[in-house]
Each structure stands twice: as C-alpha cells, then as structure tokens.
Design an enzyme around this catalytic site. Structure first.
Site, mmCIF file in Angstrom:
data_model
loop_
_atom_site.group_PDB
_atom_site.id
_atom_site.type_symbol
_atom_site.label_atom_id
_atom_site.label_comp_id
_atom_site.label_asym_id
_atom_site.label_seq_id
_atom_site.Cartn_x
_atom_site.Cartn_y
_atom_site.Cartn_z
ATOM 1 N N HIS A 1 0.808 -1.205 0.045
ATOM 2 C CA HIS A 1 0.171 -0.066 0.084
ATOM 3 C C HIS A 1 0.963 1.226 0.097
ATOM 4 C CE1 HIS A 1 -3.497 2.496 0.658
ATOM 5 N NE2 HIS A 1 -3.758 2.205 1.881
ATOM 6 N N HIS B 1 -2.090 -2.332 -9.730
ATOM 7 C CA HIS B 1 -3.115 -1.649 -8.692
ATOM 8 C C HIS B 1 -4.317 -2.834 -8.815
ATOM 9 C CE1 HIS B 1 -5.640 0.926 -7.026
ATOM 10 N NE2 HIS B 1 -4.691 1.710 -6.392
ATOM 11 N N ASP C 1 2.834 5.603 -6.494
ATOM 12 C CA ASP C 1 3.948 5.724 -6.097
ATOM 13 C C ASP C 1 5.082 5.406 -6.665
ATOM 14 O OD1 ASP C 1 2.939 5.480 -3.194
ATOM 15 O OD2 ASP C 1 2.275 3.575 -3.540
HETATM 16 N N1 CMC Z 1 5.295 -6.566 -10.151
HETATM 17 C C1 CMC Z 1 5.213 -8.045 -10.800
HETATM 18 N N2 CMC Z 1 4.185 -8.530 -11.130
HETATM 19 C C2 CMC Z 1 3.058 -8.133 -10.280
HETATM 20 C C3 CMC Z 1 2.840 -6.776 -9.701
HETATM 21 C C4 CMC Z 1 4.121 -6.004 -9.681
HETATM 22 N N3 CMC Z 1 4.250 -5.030 -9.164
HETATM 23 N N4 CMC Z 1 1.662 -6.713 -9.244
HETATM 24 C C5 CMC Z 1 1.007 -7.609 -9.585
HETATM 25 N N5 CMC Z 1 1.632 -8.595 -10.343
HETATM 26 C C6 CMC Z 1 1.181 -9.889 -10.876
HETATM 27 C C7 CMC Z 1 1.238 -11.053 -9.864
HETATM 28 O O1 CMC Z 1 2.075 -11.644 -9.840
HETATM 29 C C8 CMC Z 1 0.019 -11.879 -10.592
HETATM 30 O O2 CMC Z 1 0.350 -12.387 -11.725
HETATM 31 P P1 CMC Z 1 -0.126 -13.744 -11.761
HETATM 32 O O3 CMC Z 1 -1.408 -13.631 -12.422
HETATM 33 O O4 CMC Z 1 0.746 -14.481 -12.877
HETATM 34 O O5 CMC Z 1 -0.187 -14.745 -10.432
HETATM 35 C C9 CMC Z 1 -0.963 -10.584 -11.223
HETATM 36 O O6 CMC Z 1 0.011 -9.572 -11.588
HETATM 37 C C10 CMC Z 1 -1.865 -10.101 -10.257
HETATM 38 O O7 CMC Z 1 -1.664 -9.564 -9.012
HETATM 39 P P2 CMC Z 1 -2.366 -9.603 -7.719
HETATM 40 O O8 CMC Z 1 -1.254 -9.704 -6.635
HETATM 41 O O9 CMC Z 1 -3.187 -10.810 -7.795
HETATM 42 O O10 CMC Z 1 -3.067 -8.155 -7.741
HETATM 43 P P3 CMC Z 1 -3.711 -7.650 -6.584
HETATM 44 O O11 CMC Z 1 -4.619 -6.629 -7.065
HETATM 45 O O12 CMC Z 1 -3.847 -8.413 -5.279
HETATM 46 O O13 CMC Z 1 -2.367 -6.409 -6.226
HETATM 47 C C11 CMC Z 1 -0.904 -4.659 -5.724
HETATM 48 C C12 CMC Z 1 -2.370 -5.327 -6.284
HETATM 49 C C13 CMC Z 1 -1.063 -3.140 -5.764
HETATM 50 C C14 CMC Z 1 -0.836 -5.156 -4.399
HETATM 51 C C15 CMC Z 1 0.256 -5.381 -6.796
HETATM 52 O O14 CMC Z 1 -0.192 -4.768 -7.837
HETATM 53 C C16 CMC Z 1 1.580 -4.954 -5.898
HETATM 54 O O15 CMC Z 1 2.214 -5.761 -5.127
HETATM 55 N N6 CMC Z 1 2.321 -3.829 -6.693
HETATM 56 C C17 CMC Z 1 3.393 -3.273 -6.024
HETATM 57 C C18 CMC Z 1 3.229 -2.733 -4.893
HETATM 58 C C19 CMC Z 1 3.108 -1.332 -4.994
HETATM 59 O O16 CMC Z 1 3.258 -0.587 -5.788
HETATM 60 N N7 CMC Z 1 1.644 -0.783 -4.348
HETATM 61 C C20 CMC Z 1 1.097 0.366 -4.377
HETATM 62 C C21 CMC Z 1 -0.332 0.329 -4.861
HETATM 63 S S1 CMC Z 1 -0.895 2.028 -5.199
HETATM 64 C C22 CMC Z 1 -0.901 2.979 -4.116
HETATM 65 C C23 CMC Z 1 -1.932 2.630 -3.056
HETATM 66 O O17 CMC Z 1 -2.988 3.226 -3.220
HETATM 67 O O18 CMC Z 1 -1.816 1.946 -2.117
#
Ligand code: CMC
Length: 435
Positions: A274, A313, A369
């Site tokens: 987050h 996201h 971010d």
């Molecule tokens: N780098 C590499 N792979 C990723 C990333 C990433 N940053 N984000 C998602 N994926 C992949 C993930 O491995 C999965 O792949 P697969 O389908 O092969 O298993 C797919 O994309 C879907 O990911 P998810 O984890 O199911 O998606 P989510 O909606 O649960 O997570 C997130 C969203 C923001 C937590 C995630 O994208 C992430 O960890 N991003 C990096 C951390 C980040 O930048 N966070 C700030 C978010 S914006 C500020 C805020 O509002 O907090």
C-alpha cells in the site's frame, strides 16, 4: 460501482442444486444484498448461504459519494472533479473542504476553514515529549502511528462520534496536527529540535517549514517545491475503499474515537503493498545502477524473485491518472533542483515494463507511488519519510469516510464471517498424557 442503472424489478435467479429450490435475489447498483443469501438453506436448522471473498475483491462494503474511480478507463474524481483539475487548480485545503463537505468552498468558507486549521496547529506538549523518548532509528511511520493514537488521549471531547459538531472539531484537529506530528518525527530523527509553526504560511509551505527550518535561519521554501508538495497531498487525499480507508472504516465501526481509527489506518498504509510502496520504489531504484541494468532487473520481477514496486493496482487496469500527473510534477521539480539520474532509470523501467508482455497482459501500469518518491527525494527527504507524506495527504480521505459513515444511520459494527477449517470438538488431554 456508480449510480443505479437497475429497475426495481431486476432480480438474480439462483437454483440450489442441493435442494432444487429456486431463489430470487434483488439487484440494485449491480449488486445483490449479501444477507439475502442467508435465505438459501438446506433445511430450517441451516445457518444459510454466505459469500467467500477474503481480500474483498468483489464485495461492496458501503455507499459513498466522496470519490469515484473507473479503473478500466483510468479515471479518478473527487466529488465529480477530475484529479487532473483538482491537482493543478486547487489548493490542498480547498480539496479537503471538497472531500469533507461535497462542494468547492466559497471564499468565506475557505477563510473560516483556514482559520480553524491555523488555530488548531499547536500540538499538546506531551506529544513533543513522546517524540523525545522515541529511539531516533524508529521508522517515522511507527512514530506517526503511535503519536496519532496518543493524540486522542490529550482531549476529553473525542468520544461523541455520533455528533456532527464534535466530529468537525476532531476533523479540524487531525488535519491541522498530522503534519505537525510528521514534522516532529522528522526533526527528532535528524536532531533538529522542536517544531516551530508558522501559520502565516500556506498549509503545505508550513509543513515544509516545520520540517526544514533551522534555528536562527529563515530559509524560504521555493514556490515550485511548495506547489509540488501541495499537489502531492491533493493526489494522495483520497482513493475510495483502499486498504487504509477500509481499516479506518472497520475500526471506526466500533465507535472508537477517530484518533485510534486513524492510527489503525496509518498502520495499514505503512505496508509495502500500500503506501509503503513509495519507500520501496526508491530503494528499488537505488539497487539499479544504470539504465543498462533495467532489462535484467525486469527479468527478476517477471520470474517472481521480486515485485516491480510502484507498478500494478487492484482497481486500475490502465494508467493510474495520479502517476501521470506526478510524472509531470517530477519534471518541474528537477528543473529547480537539478537532474537526478534515477529519473532516467525510472523512465527506462516504465517504458520497458509497459512494452513487455508480462506486464501488459496483466494490465500492470505505474501507480501513484512510482514517481512520488523521486520528488520527495529531490526535496532532500530520506525514503523512510515518504509514507509519512502519503499519510499526511490521506488523512482527510480517512476522515471524510469516517464522517460519512458516522452520519449514516445504517452503519453497523464491521464483523465478517469465516469458514472454520479447524478440529471438531475434542476431549481435553492432561499435561502428563500429551504426546
Ligand atoms: N510486479 C510484478 N508482478 C506483479 C505486480 C508487480 N508490481 N503486481 C501484480 N503482479 C502480478 C502478480 O504476480 C499476478 O500475476 P499472476 O497472475 O501470474 O499470479 C498478477 O500480476 C495479479 O496480481 P495480484 O497480486 O493478484 O493483484 P492484486 O490486485 O492483489 O495486487 C498490488 C495489487 C498493488 C498489491 C500489486 O500490484 C503490487 O504488489 N504492486 C506493487 C506494490 C505497489 O506498488 N503498491 C502500491 C499500490 S498504489 C498505492 C496505494 O493506493 O496503495
């Protein structure tokens, strides 16, 4: 979810294969009321059907008129105003008013709001003393989380959470004092002595002044940096039902005071998935020595060794509109402070990721971010402060959601259910007989 496009008669029909019975569930705002599922039973003793959604990926928990996001199209609006306009045309306090009270303030309303905030920008002495005992190496988010909870204990009028006037009083205090707490943490970590407030300055300028001023030195904050900080606070001000807003709402549903709820929201924000991602992005950029190393770094993200921080996201499946505005802001700030080669690495990383099938097929784009840390770093702040800045901007969003939910007579304590996967009833085993 947007406004209702369903007729009163719209229903979802479901047949339970266990009993053959057919059920009709009403549809409103493209949702079904989850408690209606409870009517679906195998027999009279059955508790009834529940829905399973551990990360609340497909569950609506409230009705809200504060913030609208269309993640597929990359749209973000505060009370109907596009984020691009609020960030370029508004000031942070104007946007606070808008988020809290639904309309852009009239000049007299803004004057009054500013005066209320200025009058409340003086922290109780105990809060400075609290910072004095913190270990200087403590993460500044840990200081902020503790200080927010402690702040509530300083006032004896904080528990009347169902009273709109009392809520307004707490909202003013929390918006006024969160930057003071952030500055206290910053100064304590850097041995800079107590905070000096200057309410003649704008909210963002005073925030920078409270952190950066030195005894006997009257440094002027560069207008471009003040503008950048103000725009960053606006861009972070609200984002509907994100992890920390959800924490705020869940904790506040117990009718605890908003200082405790805000401390919980700040704790949720602290996580690297987050708000903690802005710190993680800068640490990631520091690991990449040059643009030539970008392809190898991206490979390590694709093979699951790490995440590309600042990318992806839960809601945006398109470019995060905040990241677009921040990318432009970064250019303005670097014009003032001089070029930073990390910006070249970030741009190369973004370009390579967007053109890569792994990221495009998963609709992963830069989020808020990705560039914000580069701006804070250009202003001279260390990466551990970045999430604190996010919290200062987001405080108003947490408070707007709190105010909205406390004014809503249908609000109830948040208490989800679980699927129990543990043992059935067992006989107690005495200590001597345990194996
Ligand atoms: N780098 C590499 N792979 C990723 C990333 C990433 N940053 N984000 C998602 N994926 C992949 C993930 O491995 C999965 O792949 P697969 O389908 O092969 O298993 C797919 O994309 C879907 O990911 P998810 O984890 O199911 O998606 P989510 O909606 O649960 O997570 C997130 C969203 C923001 C937590 C995630 O994208 C992430 O960890 N991003 C990096 C951390 C980040 O930048 N966070 C700030 C978010 S914006 C500020 C805020 O509002 O907090």
């Amino acid at each position: 979810m947007s406004s209702d496009n369903n007729n009163n008669s719209d229903t979802l029909s479901a047949i339970d294969s266990r009993t053959g019975k057919e059920y009709s569930l009403p549809i409103a705002h493209d949702t079904i009321p989850a408690t209606k599922l409870r009517e679906i039973k195998v027999n009279d003793d059955d508790f009834g059907m529940l829905s399973y959604d551990p990360a609340l990926k497909n569950t609506v928990t409230c009705k809200s008129s504060i913030c609208f996001i269309d993640g597929e199209k990359g749209i973000l609006e505060y009370r109907g105003y596009p984020i691009e306009d609020t960030a370029s045309k508004g000031t942070y306090l104007e946007i606070c008013w808008l988020l809290l009270y639904g309309e852009l303030p009239l000049a007299a309303e803004l004057d009054m709001f500013q005066a209320e905030i200025s009058a409340a920008t003086y922290a109780p002495e105990d809060i400075q003393k609290l910072h004095d005992v913190f270990n200087k190496n403590l993460h500044p988010m840990a200081m902020l989380e503790s200080a927010l909870a402690a702040l509530g204990g300083e006032f004896d009028d904080i528990d009347d959470v169902l009273n709109a006037e009392s809520r307004h009083q707490q909202i003013i205090r929390l918006i006024a004092l969160t930057p003071v707490l952030a500055a206290m943490g910053y100064r304590h970590r850097n041995d800079l002595g107590p905070v000096e407030v200057n309410t003649e300055l704008s909210y963002s300028s005073n925030f920078l002044h409270m952190m950066l001023s030195r005894k006997g030195r009257e440094d002027e904050i560069h207008p471009a940096l003040e503008k950048a900080m103000d725009a960053l606070l606006i861009l972070h001000a609200d984002h509907e039902q994100n992890c920390s807003a959800n924490a705020m709402r869940a904790v506040a549903s117990s009718q605890v005071n908003p200082y405790s709820s805000a401390a919980a929201a700040a704790s949720a924000l602290h996580g690297p998935l987050h708000g903690g991602a802005n710190q993680a992005v800068l640490e990631m950029l520091n690991q990449i020595e040059s643009v030539d190393d970008v392809p190898a770094f991206l490979e390590s993200c694709k093979n699951g060794e790490r995440r590309l921080m600042g990318f992806g996201h839960r809601v945006y499946k398109n470019y995060d509109p905040r990241a677009k505005v921040i990318g432009e802001l970064a250019a303005n700030v670097f014009d003032v402070v001089g070029h930073n080669p990390k910006l070249d690495i970030a741009r190369a990383l973004e370009k390579a990721a967007i053109e890569d099938e792994y990221f495009s097929s998963r609709k992963l784009f830069p989020n808020v971010d990705f560039y914000s840390g580069l701006i804070y770093s250009a202003m001279g702040f260390d990466s551990r402060m970045f999430t604190v800045f996010f919290a200062v901007g987001r405080m108003v969003g947490w408070l707007a959601h709190w105010d909205e939910m406390m004014a809503d007579s249908s609000t109830k304590i948040v208490r989800p259910r679980q699927i129990y996967t543990g043992y059935g009833r067992r006989d107690w085993v005495d200590s001597a007989d345990r194996k």
